[in-house]
Scaffold this active site. Structure first.
Site, PDB file in Angstrom:
ATOM      1  N   CYS A 266       0.752  -1.218   0.046  1.00 35.78           N
ATOM      2  CA  CYS A 266      -0.083  -0.093   0.161  1.00 35.78           C
ATOM      3  C   CYS A 266       0.778   1.331  -0.044  1.00 35.78           C
ATOM      4  O   CYS A 266       0.498   2.117  -0.696  1.00 35.78           O
ATOM      5  CB  CYS A 266      -0.911   0.007   1.100  1.00 35.78           C
ATOM      6  SG  CYS A 266      -2.200  -1.187   0.771  1.00 35.78           S
TER       7      CYS A 266
HETATM    8  P1  NAD Z   1      -5.475  -8.665  -2.520  1.00 32.33           P
HETATM    9  O1  NAD Z   1      -5.041  -8.440  -3.856  1.00 32.33           O
HETATM   10  O2  NAD Z   1      -5.048  -9.373  -1.286  1.00 32.33           O
HETATM   11  O3  NAD Z   1      -7.151  -9.260  -2.821  1.00 32.33           O
HETATM   12  C1  NAD Z   1      -7.985  -8.880  -3.906  1.00 32.33           C
HETATM   13  C2  NAD Z   1      -9.029  -9.969  -3.898  1.00 32.33           C
HETATM   14  O4  NAD Z   1      -9.997  -9.562  -4.939  1.00 32.33           O
HETATM   15  C3  NAD Z   1      -8.251 -11.204  -4.389  1.00 32.33           C
HETATM   16  O5  NAD Z   1      -8.265 -12.454  -3.696  1.00 32.33           O
HETATM   17  C4  NAD Z   1      -8.736 -11.400  -5.997  1.00 32.33           C
HETATM   18  O6  NAD Z   1      -9.100 -12.603  -6.497  1.00 32.33           O
HETATM   19  C5  NAD Z   1     -10.344 -10.687  -5.547  1.00 32.33           C
HETATM   20  N1  NAD Z   1     -10.999 -10.224  -6.799  1.00 32.33           N
HETATM   21  C6  NAD Z   1     -10.481  -9.289  -7.949  1.00 32.33           C
HETATM   22  N2  NAD Z   1     -11.585  -8.990  -8.595  1.00 32.33           N
HETATM   23  C7  NAD Z   1     -12.475  -9.747  -8.320  1.00 32.33           C
HETATM   24  C8  NAD Z   1     -13.973  -9.519  -8.673  1.00 32.33           C
HETATM   25  N3  NAD Z   1     -14.236  -9.080  -9.895  1.00 32.33           N
HETATM   26  N4  NAD Z   1     -14.939 -10.228  -8.006  1.00 32.33           N
HETATM   27  C9  NAD Z   1     -14.294 -11.010  -6.774  1.00 32.33           C
HETATM   28  N5  NAD Z   1     -13.264 -10.876  -6.289  1.00 32.33           N
HETATM   29  C10 NAD Z   1     -12.344 -10.345  -6.970  1.00 32.33           C
HETATM   30  O7  NAD Z   1      -5.861  -6.930  -2.217  1.00 32.33           O
HETATM   31  P2  NAD Z   1      -5.795  -6.487  -0.586  1.00 32.33           P
HETATM   32  O8  NAD Z   1      -4.519  -6.400  -0.082  1.00 32.33           O
HETATM   33  O9  NAD Z   1      -6.875  -7.073   0.339  1.00 32.33           O
HETATM   34  O10 NAD Z   1      -6.495  -4.921  -0.985  1.00 32.33           O
HETATM   35  C11 NAD Z   1      -7.643  -4.583  -1.281  1.00 32.33           C
HETATM   36  C12 NAD Z   1      -7.851  -3.251  -1.308  1.00 32.33           C
HETATM   37  O11 NAD Z   1      -7.818  -2.716   0.076  1.00 32.33           O
HETATM   38  C13 NAD Z   1      -6.649  -2.420  -2.186  1.00 32.33           C
HETATM   39  O12 NAD Z   1      -7.396  -1.219  -2.575  1.00 32.33           O
HETATM   40  C14 NAD Z   1      -5.994  -2.076  -1.100  1.00 32.33           C
HETATM   41  O13 NAD Z   1      -5.055  -0.807  -1.426  1.00 32.33           O
HETATM   42  C15 NAD Z   1      -6.746  -1.789   0.168  1.00 32.33           C
HETATM   43  N6  NAD Z   1      -6.113  -1.785   1.529  1.00 32.33           N
HETATM   44  C16 NAD Z   1      -5.502  -2.900   1.693  1.00 32.33           C
HETATM   45  C17 NAD Z   1      -4.792  -3.011   3.038  1.00 32.33           C
HETATM   46  C18 NAD Z   1      -3.574  -4.140   3.229  1.00 32.33           C
HETATM   47  O14 NAD Z   1      -3.139  -4.104   4.249  1.00 32.33           O
HETATM   48  N7  NAD Z   1      -3.537  -5.141   2.126  1.00 32.33           N
HETATM   49  C19 NAD Z   1      -5.092  -2.333   4.088  1.00 32.33           C
HETATM   50  C20 NAD Z   1      -5.959  -1.160   3.584  1.00 32.33           C
HETATM   51  C21 NAD Z   1      -6.740  -1.094   2.341  1.00 32.33           C
HETATM   52  C1  UGA Z   2      -0.172   0.423   6.132  1.00 31.56           C
HETATM   53  C2  UGA Z   2      -0.892   1.441   7.233  1.00 31.56           C
HETATM   54  O1  UGA Z   2      -0.189   1.424   8.467  1.00 31.56           O
HETATM   55  C3  UGA Z   2      -2.372   0.964   7.523  1.00 31.56           C
HETATM   56  O2  UGA Z   2      -2.722   1.990   8.204  1.00 31.56           O
HETATM   57  C4  UGA Z   2      -2.950   0.959   5.954  1.00 31.56           C
HETATM   58  O3  UGA Z   2      -4.239   0.497   6.363  1.00 31.56           O
HETATM   59  C5  UGA Z   2      -2.276   0.021   4.835  1.00 31.56           C
HETATM   60  O4  UGA Z   2      -0.977   0.350   5.006  1.00 31.56           O
HETATM   61  C6  UGA Z   2      -3.071   0.260   3.672  1.00 31.56           C
HETATM   62  O5  UGA Z   2      -3.289   0.955   3.149  1.00 31.56           O
HETATM   63  O6  UGA Z   2      -2.711  -0.998   3.134  1.00 31.56           O
HETATM   64  P1  UGA Z   2       0.900  -2.020   6.296  1.00 31.56           P
HETATM   65  O7  UGA Z   2       1.649  -1.626   5.011  1.00 31.56           O
HETATM   66  O8  UGA Z   2       0.009  -3.162   6.372  1.00 31.56           O
HETATM   67  O9  UGA Z   2      -0.161  -0.860   6.654  1.00 31.56           O
HETATM   68  O10 UGA Z   2       2.001  -2.001   7.171  1.00 31.56           O
HETATM   69  P2  UGA Z   2       2.794  -0.832   8.273  1.00 31.56           P
HETATM   70  O11 UGA Z   2       2.879  -1.395   9.591  1.00 31.56           O
HETATM   71  O12 UGA Z   2       2.107   0.308   8.008  1.00 31.56           O
HETATM   72  O13 UGA Z   2       4.126  -0.957   7.713  1.00 31.56           O
HETATM   73  C7  UGA Z   2       4.394  -0.616   6.295  1.00 31.56           C
HETATM   74  C8  UGA Z   2       6.043  -0.456   5.863  1.00 31.56           C
HETATM   75  O14 UGA Z   2       6.466   0.526   6.634  1.00 31.56           O
HETATM   76  C9  UGA Z   2       6.585  -2.009   6.342  1.00 31.56           C
HETATM   77  O15 UGA Z   2       7.737  -2.197   5.385  1.00 31.56           O
HETATM   78  C10 UGA Z   2       7.168  -1.665   7.591  1.00 31.56           C
HETATM   79  O16 UGA Z   2       8.482  -2.214   8.187  1.00 31.56           O
HETATM   80  C11 UGA Z   2       7.649  -0.227   7.390  1.00 31.56           C
HETATM   81  N1  UGA Z   2       7.810   0.833   8.583  1.00 31.56           N
HETATM   82  C12 UGA Z   2       6.632   0.844   9.486  1.00 31.56           C
HETATM   83  C13 UGA Z   2       9.006   1.407   9.076  1.00 31.56           C
HETATM   84  O17 UGA Z   2       9.918   1.281   8.170  1.00 31.56           O
HETATM   85  N2  UGA Z   2       9.142   2.166  10.299  1.00 31.56           N
HETATM   86  C14 UGA Z   2       8.208   2.279  11.136  1.00 31.56           C
HETATM   87  O18 UGA Z   2       8.364   3.000  11.937  1.00 31.56           O
HETATM   88  C15 UGA Z   2       6.821   1.610  10.776  1.00 31.56           C
END
Ligand code: NAD
Ligand code: UGA
Length: 429
Positions: A266
């Site tokens: 992200c």
């Molecule tokens: P991911 O790639 O792990 O999962 C996405 C899933 O959606 C996959 O399993 C895929 O097969 C499925 N998919 C795709 N198209 C589809 C469809 N048409 N119908 C049904 N399923 C479908 O993604 P993620 O890490 O869960 O992230 C999802 C969103 O949430 C992104 O926008 C990301 O930026 C956001 N987000 C992620 C995190 C995180 O920590 N990973 C945290 C906050 C927000």
């Molecule tokens: C991050 C945000 O923390 C979440 O709030 C957000 O929802 C998410 O992105 C998203 O939008 O997907 P995540 O990427 O899962 O979450 O993990 P973090 O703990 O934020 O770490 C991100 C990266 O920064 C890692 O590589 C971590 O090692 C690094 N990091 C984190 C540092 O180098 N220093 C720090 O002090 C904290």
């Protein structure tokens, strides 16, 4: 409430399971058969602490299930969350193809559904997407008008991988961007049992809150890494500096861990998407651009430190501990370890790698390196050891490194204690 969740990745699976845990009836939808089957067997396709037990207990209570059938899922629910991926395109801008497809699929089912249905965008999308892309796609496919046949909200997710369940169940805040008041009220009710401030706003603002949060956190890491690189050259331990400034409540202690830069699915992609969106408006984003530039060079700081200590890497064996982008996850997306391993291989070094959870994914990127069954096995006989992820199990003592041929221990994330391993040197400490 009856809920369907489209996409069962890190966000969708956690969202669905946690809503089931909160007493709702949840149907998860994905397009990958293997994921659906695993979920229905009580096996999480991803590693996330506490998630598998919660999944199992909600499957048993019949409050949760997974399916490939989006029609069945939507017809049997009142609210649908979209949590599909929003990756970067080549130029860094957001790729909305999964979101658009999901919106069209939902619209096609809503065409045949009676009663009001709320569609919630949970994926991270650039400001304007919910209103200008998702809503028109649903309207076109359903033949219904937003605010009449169906409602639309944007509810960004702030969970961190490795702490996803805890973050979801105990959020700092809940943001509900609403296109129409009625759907905002529905989502407000859904989160009624969560003990957190609820911010009601427009979908555009909700989208921007998500990007602003990630950009601020990424900037904070970038800033401490810049201070860290300087501290390293001045013989100062950055961790002590971070502690010193963290006591200032305006700065705070969190996200001040310097090291090899931020990875993950992200921060890199979201900052890049915001840069692209910014340029689209004609505004050149100076700071955002430098957050990315700074972070792209940060993983190589540890490689350069190693080169200063061991100029000839060719033929040397390097133990690499930690491949995931952070501890407590199996996710290697944008992991700094990818760049570091690549640089080591280019210098002709041999690699003995170990990670408690991320080796299967890493093997797909680097099939040719040696993967070990334990940290001890990787360390044994190595000429240098690089610790790249702060897994708790890497909190070793000196004796754990006795089997090395040459005791050169460098860490890119702070995990070792100087009193237990006096020889260790950090990338910024
Ligand atoms: P991911 O790639 O792990 O999962 C996405 C899933 O959606 C996959 O399993 C895929 O097969 C499925 N998919 C795709 N198209 C589809 C469809 N048409 N119908 C049904 N399923 C479908 O993604 P993620 O890490 O869960 O992230 C999802 C969103 O949430 C992104 O926008 C990301 O930026 C956001 N987000 C992620 C995190 C995180 O920590 N990973 C945290 C906050 C927000
Ligand atoms: C991050 C945000 O923390 C979440 O709030 C957000 O929802 C998410 O992105 C998203 O939008 O997907 P995540 O990427 O899962 O979450 O993990 P973090 O703990 O934020 O770490 C991100 C990266 O920064 C890692 O590589 C971590 O090692 C690094 N990091 C984190 C540092 O180098 N220093 C720090 O002090 C904290």
């Amino acid at each position: 409430m009856k809920i369907s969740v489209i996409g069962t990745g890190y966000v969708g699976l956690v969202t669905g399971t946690c809503f089931a845990e909160a007493g709702n009836d949840v149907t998860l939808v994905d397009i990958i058969q293997e994921k659906v089957d695993k979920i229905n067997r009580g096996v999480t396709p991803i590693y996330e602490e506490g998630l598998e037990d919660m999944l199992k207990s909600n499957l048993e209570r019949k409050r949760l299930r997974a399916t490939l059938d989006i029609r069945e899922a939507i017809l049997g629910s009142e609210v649908t969350f979209i949590s599909v991926g929003t990756p970067s395109k080549e130029d860094g801008s957001i790729d909305l193809k999964y979101i658009e497809q999901a919106a069209r699929d939902i619209g096609a089912v809503l065409k045949d559904k009676e009663g009001y249905h709320v569609v919630v965008v949970k994926s991270t999308v650039v400001p304007g997407t919910t209103e200008d892309v998702v809503t028109p796609a649903i309207e076109e496919a359903s033949g219904k008008k937003a605010g009449e046949g169906f409602g639309v909200c944007m509810n960004p997710e702030f969970l961190k991988e490795g702490k996803a369940v805890e973050d979801f169940m105990k959020p700092d805040r809940i943001v509900i961007g609403q296109l129409d008041e009625r759907s905002g009220d529905v989502i407000n009710r859904l989160y009624g049992s969560f003990n957190a401030p609820i911010i009601r706003t427009t979908t555009r603002t909700a989208e921007m809150i998500k990007y602003a949060a990630n950009a601020f956190l990424a900037a904070k890491i970038g800033m401490i890494n810049e201070i860290g690189n300087l501290c390293k050259r001045l013989g100062i331990d950055t961790n002590e500096v971070a502690n010193g400034i963290g006591h200032d409540t305006r700065i705070g202690h969190q996200f001040l861990r310097s090291g090899i830069g931020f990875g993950g699915s992200c921060f890199p992609k979201d900052v890049k998407a915001l840069i692209a969106k910014s340029r689209e408006t004609g505004y050149e984003p100076v700071i955002l651009d430098h957050i990315i530039k700074m972070n792209e060079m940060q993983p190589l700081q540890i490689f350069e430190l190693l080169k200063r200590k061991m100029p000839q890497l060719s033929g040397k064996t390097i133990a690499v501990l930690g491949l995931a982008f952070k501890a407590d996850t199996d996710d290697i997306r944008e992991s700094p370890a990818l760049k570091i391993v690549d640089a080591l291989l280019k210098e002709g070094a041999g690699i003995r790698a170990y990670d408690p959870k991320a080796m299967d994914s890493f093997r797909k990127e680097f099939p040719g390196i040696t993967y070990c069954g334990s940290a001890a096995e990787a360390i044994s006989g190595s000429d240098a050891c690089l610790i790249l992820t702060d897994w708790k199990e890497f909190d070793f003592s000196d004796k754990d490194f006795e089997s090395m041929s040459n005791k050169l221990i460098l860490e890119g994330r702070k995990i070792l204690k100087k009193e237990k391993v006096p020889l260790v040197e950090g990338v910024c400490w």
